[in-house]
Design a protein around this motif. Structure first.
Motif, PDB file in Angstrom:
ATOM      1  N   ASN A   1     -12.999 -57.646  59.823  1.00 41.90           N
ATOM      2  CA  ASN A   1     -12.301 -58.901  60.123  1.00 41.90           C
ATOM      3  C   ASN A   1     -12.697 -60.008  59.155  1.00 41.90           C
ATOM      4  O   ASN A   1     -11.852 -60.778  58.683  1.00 41.90           O
ATOM      5  CB  ASN A   1     -12.612 -59.346  61.558  1.00 41.90           C
ATOM      6  CG  ASN A   1     -11.684 -58.699  62.574  1.00 41.90           C
ATOM      7  OD1 ASN A   1     -10.479 -58.904  62.547  1.00 41.90           O
ATOM      8  ND2 ASN A   1     -12.260 -57.915  63.461  1.00 41.90           N
ATOM      9  N   GLU A   2     -13.983 -60.101  58.851  1.00 43.99           N
ATOM     10  CA  GLU A   2     -14.472 -61.150  57.972  1.00 43.99           C
ATOM     11  C   GLU A   2     -13.952 -60.967  56.545  1.00 43.99           C
ATOM     12  O   GLU A   2     -13.533 -61.933  55.890  1.00 43.99           O
ATOM     13  CB  GLU A   2     -16.001 -61.159  57.974  1.00 43.99           C
ATOM     14  CG  GLU A   2     -16.639 -62.263  57.150  1.00 43.99           C
ATOM     15  CD  GLU A   2     -16.314 -63.661  57.645  1.00 43.99           C
ATOM     16  OE1 GLU A   2     -16.442 -64.617  56.845  1.00 43.99           O
ATOM     17  OE2 GLU A   2     -15.911 -63.811  58.818  1.00 43.99           O
TER      18      GLU A   2
ATOM     19  N   ILE B   1      -7.429 -57.062  50.474  1.00 43.52           N
ATOM     20  CA  ILE B   1      -8.384 -55.960  50.407  1.00 43.52           C
ATOM     21  C   ILE B   1      -7.830 -54.745  51.152  1.00 43.52           C
ATOM     22  O   ILE B   1      -7.247 -54.871  52.232  1.00 43.52           O
ATOM     23  CB  ILE B   1      -9.763 -56.371  50.965  1.00 43.52           C
ATOM     24  CG1 ILE B   1     -10.790 -55.248  50.715  1.00 43.52           C
ATOM     25  CG2 ILE B   1      -9.696 -56.724  52.428  1.00 43.52           C
ATOM     26  CD1 ILE B   1     -12.223 -55.650  51.063  1.00 43.52           C
ATOM     27  N   ILE B   2      -7.985 -53.575  50.558  1.00 46.97           N
ATOM     28  CA  ILE B   2      -7.472 -52.321  51.138  1.00 46.97           C
ATOM     29  C   ILE B   2      -8.635 -51.620  51.823  1.00 46.97           C
ATOM     30  O   ILE B   2      -9.571 -51.172  51.157  1.00 46.97           O
ATOM     31  CB  ILE B   2      -6.853 -51.439  50.031  1.00 46.97           C
ATOM     32  CG1 ILE B   2      -5.666 -52.183  49.373  1.00 46.97           C
ATOM     33  CG2 ILE B   2      -6.403 -50.100  50.604  1.00 46.97           C
ATOM     34  CD1 ILE B   2      -5.185 -51.532  48.088  1.00 46.97           C
TER      35      ILE B   2
ATOM     36  N   ARG C   1      -6.446 -54.045  64.279  1.00 53.12           N
ATOM     37  CA  ARG C   1      -6.160 -55.480  64.406  1.00 53.12           C
ATOM     38  C   ARG C   1      -6.408 -56.237  63.103  1.00 53.12           C
ATOM     39  O   ARG C   1      -5.869 -57.307  62.906  1.00 53.12           O
ATOM     40  CB  ARG C   1      -6.991 -56.087  65.545  1.00 53.12           C
ATOM     41  CG  ARG C   1      -6.567 -55.610  66.915  1.00 53.12           C
ATOM     42  CD  ARG C   1      -7.172 -56.462  68.035  1.00 53.12           C
ATOM     43  NE  ARG C   1      -6.771 -55.964  69.327  1.00 53.12           N
ATOM     44  CZ  ARG C   1      -7.515 -55.188  70.111  1.00 53.12           C
ATOM     45  NH1 ARG C   1      -8.717 -54.845  69.721  1.00 53.12           N
ATOM     46  NH2 ARG C   1      -7.076 -54.781  71.268  1.00 53.12           N
ATOM     47  N   PHE C   2      -7.263 -55.697  62.226  1.00 54.10           N
ATOM     48  CA  PHE C   2      -7.419 -56.364  60.936  1.00 54.10           C
ATOM     49  C   PHE C   2      -6.716 -55.574  59.828  1.00 54.10           C
ATOM     50  O   PHE C   2      -7.067 -55.620  58.662  1.00 54.10           O
ATOM     51  CB  PHE C   2      -8.900 -56.657  60.589  1.00 54.10           C
ATOM     52  CG  PHE C   2      -9.817 -55.456  60.536  1.00 54.10           C
ATOM     53  CD1 PHE C   2      -9.878 -54.654  59.419  1.00 54.10           C
ATOM     54  CD2 PHE C   2     -10.645 -55.161  61.611  1.00 54.10           C
ATOM     55  CE1 PHE C   2     -10.742 -53.570  59.354  1.00 54.10           C
ATOM     56  CE2 PHE C   2     -11.523 -54.088  61.560  1.00 54.10           C
ATOM     57  CZ  PHE C   2     -11.562 -53.293  60.426  1.00 54.10           C
ATOM     58  N   HIS C   3      -5.665 -54.851  60.218  1.00 61.19           N
ATOM     59  CA  HIS C   3      -4.767 -54.183  59.271  1.00 61.19           C
ATOM     60  C   HIS C   3      -5.491 -53.197  58.362  1.00 61.19           C
ATOM     61  O   HIS C   3      -5.514 -53.346  57.133  1.00 61.19           O
ATOM     62  CB  HIS C   3      -4.007 -55.219  58.445  1.00 61.19           C
ATOM     63  CG  HIS C   3      -3.235 -56.189  59.262  1.00 61.19           C
ATOM     64  ND1 HIS C   3      -2.152 -55.816  60.017  1.00 61.19           N
ATOM     65  CD2 HIS C   3      -3.399 -57.523  59.466  1.00 61.19           C
ATOM     66  CE1 HIS C   3      -1.672 -56.883  60.647  1.00 61.19           C
ATOM     67  NE2 HIS C   3      -2.421 -57.933  60.338  1.00 61.19           N
ATOM     68  N   VAL C   4      -6.087 -52.210  58.974  1.00 61.65           N
ATOM     69  CA  VAL C   4      -6.699 -51.117  58.224  1.00 61.65           C
ATOM     70  C   VAL C   4      -5.606 -50.363  57.466  1.00 61.65           C
ATOM     71  O   VAL C   4      -4.508 -50.141  57.988  1.00 61.65           O
ATOM     72  CB  VAL C   4      -7.419 -50.156  59.205  1.00 61.65           C
ATOM     73  CG1 VAL C   4      -7.794 -48.865  58.518  1.00 61.65           C
ATOM     74  CG2 VAL C   4      -8.642 -50.830  59.784  1.00 61.65           C
ATOM     75  N   PHE C   5      -5.903 -49.986  56.233  1.00 59.39           N
ATOM     76  CA  PHE C   5      -4.935 -49.238  55.446  1.00 59.39           C
ATOM     77  C   PHE C   5      -4.831 -47.793  55.944  1.00 59.39           C
ATOM     78  O   PHE C   5      -3.735 -47.274  56.135  1.00 59.39           O
ATOM     79  CB  PHE C   5      -5.332 -49.263  53.968  1.00 59.39           C
ATOM     80  CG  PHE C   5      -4.433 -48.456  53.081  1.00 59.39           C
ATOM     81  CD1 PHE C   5      -3.156 -48.900  52.778  1.00 59.39           C
ATOM     82  CD2 PHE C   5      -4.857 -47.244  52.557  1.00 59.39           C
ATOM     83  CE1 PHE C   5      -2.320 -48.149  51.977  1.00 59.39           C
ATOM     84  CE2 PHE C   5      -4.023 -46.491  51.748  1.00 59.39           C
ATOM     85  CZ  PHE C   5      -2.755 -46.948  51.456  1.00 59.39           C
TER      86      PHE C   5
END
Length: 235
Positions: free
Chosen positions: A69-70, A78-79, A95-99
């Motif tokens: 998240n940070e 960032i991927i 929730r933090f859009h993991v690739f």
């Protein structure tokens, strides 16, 4: 490009490094810088750019959810690959859009396939395109191009900044723009998947509502398939 690996397991860090190097060797591309971290604190204290990250979730101290998240807050491009044995963290990680979500033990074939997609996405994010007009040349990130439109004898590049009257024809733009993000939906339109709001069988609405592009019926299925693939690879 700079690739980071964060895992408290030294053997896993070593294996990921080995797979990354093997991937670039296989593709005959020079391997980028790889940096390793054994915990979230040391990763967050590193202030240099991180383009691709392999991130463990269950670590002593700060867990991977907080770290992910940070880092996304600091750099939305960032991927992030989440690498873990704990499937229960998947919802939080998304929730933090993991690739991609990679489960341990790692499968090398799946790893290579996902690395290919990550590198392609990275190139799309970072690539810049020159827009030549009668007044001069303007350089923009490819992601800032909303669509290219042939209007009468003009070729207009609609961007998030403003419109540009290009001196080049549609074929030039079709060859220049990255094919994994752009699609020629009609002889007069090339659209950027990133800026699509919605579409039906004949019309595509783009960012902000002020742009729309025609979609020919014969291209509908190919367009839909390419767009869904783009969404899958960039989520």
């Amino acid at each position: 490009m700079r690739i980071a690996v964060c895992d408290d397991d030294a053997l896993m860090r070593e294996q990921i490094q080995k797979y990354i190097k093997a991937y670039f060797e296989k593709t005959c591309v020079k391997c980028p810088e790889i940096v390793c971290f054994s915990n979230g604190e040391s990763l967050l204290s590193d202030k240099e750019e991180k383009d691709i990250l392999f991130l463990d979730i269950e670590m002593p101290g700060i867990n991977g959810i907080y770290v992910g998240n940070e880092l996304k807050r600091q750099n939305e491009n960032i991927i992030i690959f989440v690498v873990t044995s704990y499937a229960e963290y998947l919802d939080d990680a998304m929730r933090f859009h993991v690739f991609r979500y990679l489960s341990k033990p790692l499968d090398i074939h799946r790893f290579f396939r996902n690395m290919k997609e990550a590198v392609s996405l990275y190139n799309t994010i970072t690539i810049k395109v020159p827009i030549e007009t009668k007044q001069g040349i303007h350089t923009l990130p490819a992601s800032a191009v909303i669509m290219v439109e042939a209007f009468g004898r003009k070729v207009i590049v609609h961007s998030t900044m403003r419109d540009f009257d290009s001196v080049h024809n549609m074929q030039y733009w079709l060859e220049l723009l990255p094919q994994n993000c752009f699609f020629q939906t009609h002889r007069s339109f090339i659209v950027n998947f990133e800026h699509i709001v919605d579409f039906d069988h004949t019309l595509i609405h783009m960012t902000g509502g002020q742009f729309r592009a025609y979609l020919t019926k014969r291209k509908y299925n190919a367009f839909k398939e390419a767009y869904l693939l783009y969404l899958e690879s960039s989520r």
